[in-house]
Scaffold this motif. Sequence first.
Motif, mmCIF file in Angstrom:
data_model
loop_
_atom_site.group_PDB
_atom_site.id
_atom_site.type_symbol
_atom_site.label_atom_id
_atom_site.label_comp_id
_atom_site.label_asym_id
_atom_site.label_seq_id
_atom_site.Cartn_x
_atom_site.Cartn_y
_atom_site.Cartn_z
ATOM 1 N N PRO A 1 5.552 7.226 -8.369
ATOM 2 C CA PRO A 1 5.042 8.267 -9.396
ATOM 3 C C PRO A 1 4.563 7.606 -10.665
ATOM 4 O O PRO A 1 4.043 8.839 -11.231
ATOM 5 C CB PRO A 1 6.968 8.929 -9.707
ATOM 6 N N ASP A 2 5.792 7.198 -10.849
ATOM 7 C CA ASP A 2 4.477 6.501 -12.681
ATOM 8 C C ASP A 2 3.050 5.546 -12.528
ATOM 9 O O ASP A 2 3.145 5.001 -11.078
ATOM 10 C CB ASP A 2 5.629 5.718 -13.428
ATOM 11 N N PRO A 3 2.124 6.937 -12.693
ATOM 12 C CA PRO A 3 1.028 6.072 -12.634
ATOM 13 C C PRO A 3 0.594 4.461 -13.047
ATOM 14 O O PRO A 3 -0.220 4.186 -12.721
ATOM 15 C CB PRO A 3 0.120 7.117 -14.192
ATOM 16 N N VAL A 4 1.269 4.246 -13.958
ATOM 17 C CA VAL A 4 1.223 2.399 -14.778
ATOM 18 C C VAL A 4 1.891 1.732 -13.335
ATOM 19 O O VAL A 4 0.956 0.922 -13.300
ATOM 20 C CB VAL A 4 2.242 2.571 -16.249
ATOM 21 N N ARG A 5 2.725 1.643 -13.554
ATOM 22 C CA ARG A 5 3.648 1.043 -12.004
ATOM 23 C C ARG A 5 2.268 1.216 -11.047
ATOM 24 O O ARG A 5 2.219 0.467 -9.821
ATOM 25 C CB ARG A 5 4.808 1.079 -11.727
ATOM 26 N N ARG A 6 1.873 2.255 -10.559
ATOM 27 C CA ARG A 6 1.044 2.517 -9.138
ATOM 28 C C ARG A 6 0.007 1.954 -9.346
ATOM 29 O O ARG A 6 -0.955 1.374 -8.076
ATOM 30 C CB ARG A 6 0.343 3.955 -9.390
ATOM 31 N N GLY A 7 -0.631 1.563 -10.200
ATOM 32 C CA GLY A 7 -1.742 1.236 -10.697
ATOM 33 C C GLY A 7 -1.302 -0.153 -10.390
ATOM 34 O O GLY A 7 -2.485 -1.281 -10.029
ATOM 35 N N ARG A 8 -0.614 -0.980 -10.524
ATOM 36 C CA ARG A 8 0.162 -2.529 -10.574
ATOM 37 C C ARG A 8 0.083 -2.493 -9.123
ATOM 38 O O ARG A 8 -0.569 -3.328 -8.810
ATOM 39 C CB ARG A 8 0.903 -2.674 -11.205
ATOM 40 N N ARG A 9 0.580 -1.815 -8.519
ATOM 41 C CA ARG A 9 1.436 -1.789 -7.155
ATOM 42 C C ARG A 9 -0.233 -1.841 -6.389
ATOM 43 O O ARG A 9 -0.521 -2.784 -5.996
ATOM 44 C CB ARG A 9 2.353 -0.956 -6.609
ATOM 45 N N ALA A 10 -0.560 -1.067 -6.259
ATOM 46 C CA ALA A 10 -2.030 -0.874 -5.854
ATOM 47 C C ALA A 10 -3.164 -1.938 -5.832
ATOM 48 O O ALA A 10 -3.494 -2.091 -4.901
ATOM 49 C CB ALA A 10 -3.063 0.268 -6.487
ATOM 50 N N LEU A 11 -3.525 -2.842 -7.235
ATOM 51 C CA LEU A 11 -3.865 -4.079 -7.620
ATOM 52 C C LEU A 11 -3.548 -4.681 -6.336
ATOM 53 O O LEU A 11 -4.181 -5.450 -5.758
ATOM 54 C CB LEU A 11 -3.906 -3.964 -9.261
ATOM 55 N N THR A 12 -2.424 -4.914 -6.945
ATOM 56 C CA THR A 12 -1.430 -5.892 -6.228
ATOM 57 C C THR A 12 -1.287 -5.813 -4.581
ATOM 58 O O THR A 12 -1.552 -6.635 -4.063
ATOM 59 C CB THR A 12 -0.233 -5.826 -6.048
ATOM 60 N N ALA A 13 -1.505 -4.573 -3.824
ATOM 61 C CA ALA A 13 -2.245 -4.006 -2.799
ATOM 62 C C ALA A 13 -3.067 -4.544 -2.599
ATOM 63 O O ALA A 13 -3.270 -5.374 -0.894
ATOM 64 C CB ALA A 13 -1.007 -2.684 -2.507
ATOM 65 N N GLU B 1 0.787 -1.415 -0.012
ATOM 66 C CA GLU B 1 -0.100 0.036 -0.239
ATOM 67 C C GLU B 1 0.563 1.144 -0.034
ATOM 68 O O GLU B 1 0.826 1.901 -0.675
ATOM 69 C CB GLU B 1 -0.714 -0.182 1.223
ATOM 70 N N ARG B 2 2.099 1.477 1.128
ATOM 71 C CA ARG B 2 2.809 2.037 1.281
ATOM 72 C C ARG B 2 3.967 2.220 -0.254
ATOM 73 O O ARG B 2 4.131 3.639 -0.665
ATOM 74 C CB ARG B 2 4.071 2.107 2.054
ATOM 75 N N ALA B 3 4.108 1.052 -1.294
ATOM 76 C CA ALA B 3 4.568 1.813 -2.390
ATOM 77 C C ALA B 3 4.176 1.830 -3.531
ATOM 78 O O ALA B 3 4.678 3.032 -4.100
ATOM 79 C CB ALA B 3 5.012 0.006 -2.809
ATOM 80 N N ALA B 4 2.438 1.828 -3.437
ATOM 81 C CA ALA B 4 1.403 2.189 -4.210
ATOM 82 C C ALA B 4 1.212 3.921 -4.201
ATOM 83 O O ALA B 4 1.913 4.642 -5.189
ATOM 84 C CB ALA B 4 -0.159 1.861 -4.305
ATOM 85 N N GLU B 5 1.595 4.564 -2.795
ATOM 86 C CA GLU B 5 1.678 5.776 -2.841
ATOM 87 C C GLU B 5 2.596 6.006 -2.913
ATOM 88 O O GLU B 5 2.503 7.759 -3.211
ATOM 89 C CB GLU B 5 1.175 5.919 -1.183
ATOM 90 N N LEU B 6 3.561 5.889 -3.205
ATOM 91 C CA LEU B 6 5.072 6.644 -3.796
ATOM 92 C C LEU B 6 5.264 6.291 -4.722
ATOM 93 O O LEU B 6 6.506 6.587 -5.348
ATOM 94 C CB LEU B 6 6.311 6.272 -2.571
#
Length: 918
Positions: free
Chosen positions: A400-412, A393-398
């Motif tokens: 910067p790249d929206p594509v990576r953020r979406g992947r990490r938020a989904l995994t989180a 969850e914190r990784a997704a928050e930090l």
Amino acid sequence: MSTSPPFRDRHNERDALDQLLTSVRATRSQVLVVRGEAGVGKSALLDHLERSATGFRVARAAGHEYEMELTYAGLHQLCAPLLERRERLPAPQRDALAAAFGLSAAPAPDRFVVGLGALGLLSAVTAEKPLLWVVDDAQWLDRASALTLAFVAHRVLAEPVALVFAVREPSHVPELTGLPELLVEGLGDSDSRALLDAVLPGRLDELVRDRIVAESRGNPLALLELPQSLTPTELAGGFGVLDASPLANRIEQSFLRRLDSLPAGTRQLLLTAAADPVGDAALLWRAAGRLGLGADALAPAQAAGLIDVRGRVRFRHPLVRSAVYGTATLPEREQAHRALAEATDPDVDPDRRAWHRAHATTTPDESIAAELEASAGRAAQRGGIAATAAFLERAAELTPDPVRRGRRALTAARATFEAGAPDAADKLLAVAGLCPLDDLQRALLVRLRAQIAFALRRGSDAPPLLLDAAERLAPLDGGLAREAYLEALGAAIFAGRLNERAGPREVAAAARRGPAAVEPPRPIDLLLDGLATRYADGYVAGVAPLRRALHAFGPDAGGDPGEMMRWFWLPWLVAGDLWDDTMWHDVATRATQLGRDAGALNLLPLALGNRAAVHLHAGEFAAAESLAEEAIAITDATGNAPVRFSSLLLSAWRGSEDEALKYANWGLEHVLARGEGRGIGGHGYATAVLFNGLGRYEDALVSARTAAGYDDLGLCGFALVELVEAAVRCGALDEASAALRRLEERTTAAGTDWARGVQAWCTALVSEGAAAESCYREAIARLTSRHVAIHRARAHLLYGEWLRRENRRADAREQLRTAHDRFSRTGAEAFAERARRELLATGGAAGRRTVDARNLLTPQEGQIARLAREGLSNPEIGAQLFISPRTVQYHLGKVFTKLEITSRGQLGRLPESRLRAV
């Protein structure tokens, strides 16, 4: 650090704790939750308990607010001093503890096996001396530790051990609900005044004293701390007015006033200590060096009695820590975390370093996000699902790249859902949904959102959502799509008659339009195709493909155990639907064994409930009750959804009306609230059995109509049997004949002896003369499998009742005595009473049970006795029943006394009936 004043009052509380130690010295385990508000003196009582525990081995832990996301942090505090005994444990438990505590890189252990390991450690230590485990501030335990310690607390019995938890409110730690409690309340007015006089020897205005006593409500910490926030003038004249904020906040404010007078460097050092949940003094000093702080910064805080840094960092009270951290500005917190991150060795503790780095910034930073993602992977290997979710969850928050953020938020979101926080997972899905996702990720998002809806309610809203997810996945990943179709079909089966948008037929039709299975098909592919055929083309058409699916899940098929554990409940329902008693037994038995071997926390209770139903139909009520109680005990210890249908059904077959209706009404209320229509069918079937057994046929008819009014998988056929008898007894012969025709369609297609046997007695009920007698005899001849013994007893009863009405009294007595004996031995008291009344009407008499109930075994004693009779050792029995070997020995002692034997070898010479439970 200053010492606390001597105890004021607390005589009852201290006596209770002293008695607890006395009981443990007498080898009687004790569990106690010491409950009270912040500052009321719980910690002081725990100190008294430790001082009084002479001859004990003592381990003490304390929950920390900032360690709640660190999996097994609390358990590690307790177990670390005992780990030298780890080699004495069975390999699965030893390996689970090693993985949980980061001592190995083994795959994630199940929390259930970790609990068994902790129980084993406890048992090993108490072989040498009594053990006292003390947990202070339990409301701040990480969830994995809380679940594990609750598991242990429910299972200690014969060990000389005391587990004592201190907590503010039970709601803060739901895992401890139901354990014995000691409520600690404020001091009385006289003791409160005496305590004030002890810490304020100078002048104190009487009105001020009265106000402090009243507003503190006798809270000792408030009495010690609040006056120190008032000036001498205020104390003398009463000009200082205490605010009306909650007591914990007022105590924090008292600490904060004291902090305000400290030098800036001292406050910065305290904040740095508060930001580190470990309490590592060496780490604190390294961080302090990076902040330019030396030992002189500590002296004012020590003089004020706020902190002790001898060996380990300890604040005077958790509220000091929260006051320091909670009121610091965001830049101040970031500075403290940055210093701690720089002071943490990246090779020794990379995860905590990443955690501090993540809290040292609010600016997106890919390097930190990548570190957190790596930490999440390591946490997952250790079984830290909650920690995995927090890192991601914190990784997704930090990111910067929206594509990576979406992947990490989904995994989180997936990790958070698996950690048991569906609401938090839903919020992460909202974050992911705002990011650019590819088609597969978007479909997985929809699927997870649907799974969350099913987990939260198991109601009618989940099937259309899961169906939508399956159809999105269909062009992208055929295998995942078929899994989602099967999830949708399972959800539709649960929603049942309350599902108006995507029932089993609609989902089945959609699944048939979806991607075909690859060759060779997985067992779940065969199951999906078989269920789709059943619901799209009817029961008869579904028999053959569902039989192939059952074979793929069978014990000889060599399928993937993980797939079996995930889906077993569906093939088990199918086996019951097909009247296949062998597969019904085998699937439940294999699932239970796999669940025990793997310590499958979420699924084992359901497997136990299924196995309990199998034992029930076999007439083995004691074994069924033991398994049902075990399932309830596990869900109570873990906080998972309760599994109680087997308990309801057992009560119904026993004829225990009050108990059965209590279970039934509780269950019906909950399933209606969730929209789980299948529960309506289960309620109707169970109460139809109850009322048919009691001879209240009009009530049975109402219940059976409800149950048979919808085609619930694995229930409708059973309900039709009850409907035929109830309708015949009420004179509704047309309704009975119509129900029989529906039943015959199923039983003829199924073709098993179980199916043909119940079909035969139902046909006999609506027949006359030689045709009826032939059918009764056929039913008795077919129902010879040990898995359906209760149905054979019922066939004898129905045949005997018919013979009495035919005025063939001698023949009737033979059948009725057989029925009465079998029902009595199993515990089906209502059906046994029916047989007894019929026997009396023939001029016969039922035999009396002469065994003294006081000498009958409890369900757990009976199960332990049977396992010991099979040659299992105490550790093997304990591992199977999730209790310690010492507890097994304790129960065996009671078994030997009740059975009037002196050794395990004598168990094998006793008849099976002697091992039956009450």
